[in-house]
Design a protein around this motif. Structure first.
Motif, PDB file in Angstrom:
ATOM      1  N   GLU A  35       0.830  -1.213   0.000  1.00 49.88           N
ATOM      2  CA  GLU A  35       0.000   0.000   0.000  1.00 49.88           C
ATOM      3  C   GLU A  35       0.865   1.264   0.000  1.00 49.88           C
ATOM      4  N   GLU A  36       2.016   1.201   0.673  1.00 49.15           N
ATOM      5  CA  GLU A  36       2.908   2.359   0.721  1.00 49.15           C
ATOM      6  C   GLU A  36       3.476   2.657  -0.664  1.00 49.15           C
ATOM      7  N   ILE A  37       3.824   1.607  -1.385  1.00 50.30           N
ATOM      8  CA  ILE A  37       4.369   1.798  -2.739  1.00 50.30           C
ATOM      9  C   ILE A  37       3.298   2.408  -3.638  1.00 50.30           C
ATOM     10  N   VAL A  38       2.070   1.889  -3.528  1.00 49.36           N
ATOM     11  CA  VAL A  38       0.961   2.403  -4.343  1.00 49.36           C
ATOM     12  C   VAL A  38       0.706   3.876  -4.023  1.00 49.36           C
ATOM     13  N   LYS A  39       0.688   4.206  -2.730  1.00 51.17           N
ATOM     14  CA  LYS A  39       0.449   5.590  -2.307  1.00 51.17           C
ATOM     15  C   LYS A  39       1.554   6.514  -2.823  1.00 51.17           C
ATOM     16  N   ALA A  40       2.794   6.048  -2.746  1.00 52.94           N
ATOM     17  CA  ALA A  40       3.928   6.843  -3.226  1.00 52.94           C
ATOM     18  C   ALA A  40       3.826   7.066  -4.733  1.00 52.94           C
ATOM     19  N   CYS A  41       3.463   6.025  -5.460  1.00 50.28           N
ATOM     20  CA  CYS A  41       3.307   6.147  -6.918  1.00 50.28           C
ATOM     21  C   CYS A  41       2.225   7.166  -7.265  1.00 50.28           C
ATOM     22  N   LYS A  42       1.109   7.110  -6.529  1.00 47.73           N
ATOM     23  CA  LYS A  42       0.009   8.057  -6.782  1.00 47.73           C
ATOM     24  C   LYS A  42       0.470   9.487  -6.551  1.00 47.73           C
ATOM     25  N   GLU A  43       1.191   9.709  -5.451  1.00 45.43           N
ATOM     26  CA  GLU A  43       1.654  11.058  -5.135  1.00 45.43           C
ATOM     27  C   GLU A  43       2.689  11.560  -6.141  1.00 45.43           C
ATOM     28  N   LEU A  44       3.445  10.626  -6.721  1.00 46.50           N
ATOM     29  CA  LEU A  44       4.443  10.999  -7.726  1.00 46.50           C
ATOM     30  C   LEU A  44       3.835  11.113  -9.122  1.00 46.50           C
ATOM     31  N   GLY A  45       2.571  10.718  -9.246  1.00 45.21           N
ATOM     32  CA  GLY A  45       1.912  10.768 -10.544  1.00 45.21           C
ATOM     33  C   GLY A  45       2.322   9.638 -11.473  1.00 45.21           C
ATOM     34  N   ILE A  46       2.779   8.528 -10.883  1.00 42.63           N
ATOM     35  CA  ILE A  46       3.188   7.365 -11.672  1.00 42.63           C
ATOM     36  C   ILE A  46       2.030   6.372 -11.688  1.00 42.63           C
ATOM     37  N   PRO A  47       1.483   6.069 -12.854  1.00 37.06           N
ATOM     38  CA  PRO A  47       0.401   5.076 -12.882  1.00 37.06           C
ATOM     39  C   PRO A  47       0.955   3.706 -12.500  1.00 37.06           C
ATOM     40  N   CYS A  48       0.255   2.998 -11.621  1.00 33.15           N
ATOM     41  CA  CYS A  48       0.751   1.692 -11.203  1.00 33.15           C
ATOM     42  C   CYS A  48      -0.396   0.709 -11.030  1.00 33.15           C
ATOM     43  N   GLU A  62       4.421 -11.948   3.410  1.00 33.21           N
ATOM     44  CA  GLU A  62       3.496 -11.012   2.774  1.00 33.21           C
ATOM     45  C   GLU A  62       4.324 -10.064   1.924  1.00 33.21           C
ATOM     46  N   GLY A  63       3.717  -9.502   0.954  1.00 34.79           N
ATOM     47  CA  GLY A  63       4.456  -8.574   0.093  1.00 34.79           C
ATOM     48  C   GLY A  63       3.615  -8.233  -1.104  1.00 34.79           C
ATOM     49  N   GLY A  64       4.220  -8.228  -2.222  1.00 30.38           N
ATOM     50  CA  GLY A  64       3.510  -7.931  -3.453  1.00 30.38           C
ATOM     51  C   GLY A  64       4.417  -7.185  -4.397  1.00 30.38           C
ATOM     52  N   ARG A  65       3.802  -6.719  -5.482  1.00 27.66           N
ATOM     53  CA  ARG A  65       4.567  -5.988  -6.477  1.00 27.66           C
ATOM     54  C   ARG A  65       3.672  -4.970  -7.164  1.00 27.66           C
ATOM     55  N   VAL A  66       4.311  -3.973  -7.739  1.00 28.65           N
ATOM     56  CA  VAL A  66       3.588  -3.008  -8.556  1.00 28.65           C
ATOM     57  C   VAL A  66       4.198  -3.021  -9.944  1.00 28.65           C
ATOM     58  N   VAL A  67       3.351  -2.828 -10.918  1.00 32.79           N
ATOM     59  CA  VAL A  67       3.803  -2.729 -12.303  1.00 32.79           C
ATOM     60  C   VAL A  67       3.630  -1.274 -12.711  1.00 32.79           C
ATOM     61  N   VAL A  68       4.731  -0.656 -13.111  1.00 33.76           N
ATOM     62  CA  VAL A  68       4.715   0.754 -13.499  1.00 33.76           C
ATOM     63  C   VAL A  68       5.322   0.908 -14.890  1.00 33.76           C
ATOM     64  N   PRO A  69       4.936   1.949 -15.616  1.00 32.80           N
ATOM     65  CA  PRO A  69       5.562   2.178 -16.927  1.00 32.80           C
ATOM     66  C   PRO A  69       7.030   2.565 -16.741  1.00 32.80           C
ATOM     67  N   LYS A  70       7.892   2.047 -17.591  1.00 33.23           N
ATOM     68  CA  LYS A  70       9.321   2.331 -17.475  1.00 33.23           C
ATOM     69  C   LYS A  70       9.646   3.632 -18.194  1.00 33.23           C
ATOM     70  N   THR A  71       9.742   4.705 -17.423  1.00 31.21           N
ATOM     71  CA  THR A  71      10.033   6.018 -17.990  1.00 31.21           C
ATOM     72  C   THR A  71      11.508   6.372 -17.833  1.00 31.21           C
ATOM     73  N   GLU A  72      12.174   5.669 -16.914  1.00 29.50           N
ATOM     74  CA  GLU A  72      13.607   5.862 -16.655  1.00 29.50           C
ATOM     75  C   GLU A  72      14.151   4.554 -16.100  1.00 29.50           C
TER      76      GLU A  72
END
Length: 98
Positions: A35-48, A62-72
Motif C-alpha cells: 500500500e505504501e508503494i501504491v500511495k507513493a506512486c500516486k503522489e508521484l503521478g506514476i500510474p501503477c 506477505e508482500g507484493g509488487r507493482v507494475v509501473v511504466p518504465k520512464t527511466e
C-alpha cells in the motif's frame, strides 16, 4: 510502452542484495508495505497496478509488487518511490504526535 515490476523486497532495507534488494541500503526502507508503494506512486503521478503476489524467494512472506511504466531506469524509479515513502512516513509520524 515497456513496464517495470517493483517488488516490496526490492526496496526493503531488511533484505540483502542476494535476497532481492535492488537499491543501496542508504536509500532502502524497512518493512515496506504494498500500500505504501501504491500511495507513493500516486503522489508521484506514476500510474501503477498493484498485484498481491509472493516474491518467489520468500513465498511465505506477505508482500507484493507493482507494475509501473518504465520512464527511466528501474533503480532511479525505485529511489524516487522510496524517497516518497520516507516523506509519507515522516508526515504520518508528525500527524500522530499532534
Amino acid at each position: 510502452m515497456k513496464e517495470c515490476v517493483i517488488w516490496t523486497v526490492n526496496i526493503d532495507s531488511r533484505k540483502k542484495r542476494s535476497e532481492g534488494r535492488k537499491i543501496a541500503l542508504k536509500y532502502a526502507v524497512p518493512n515496506v508495505k504494498l500500500e505504501e508503494i501504491v500511495k507513493a506512486c500516486k503522489e508521484l503521478g506514476i500510474p501503477c497496478k498493484a498485484e498481491e503476489k509472493k516474491y518467489p524467494k520468500f513465498w511465505w512472506e506477505e508482500g507484493g509488487r507493482v507494475v509501473v511504466p518504465k520512464t527511466e531506469s528501474k533503480i532511479r524509479l525505485m529511489e524516487k518511490i522510496v524517497s516518497k515513502i520516507k516523506e509519507i512516513r515522516e508526515r504520518e509520524k508528525t500527524k500522530k504526535k499532534k
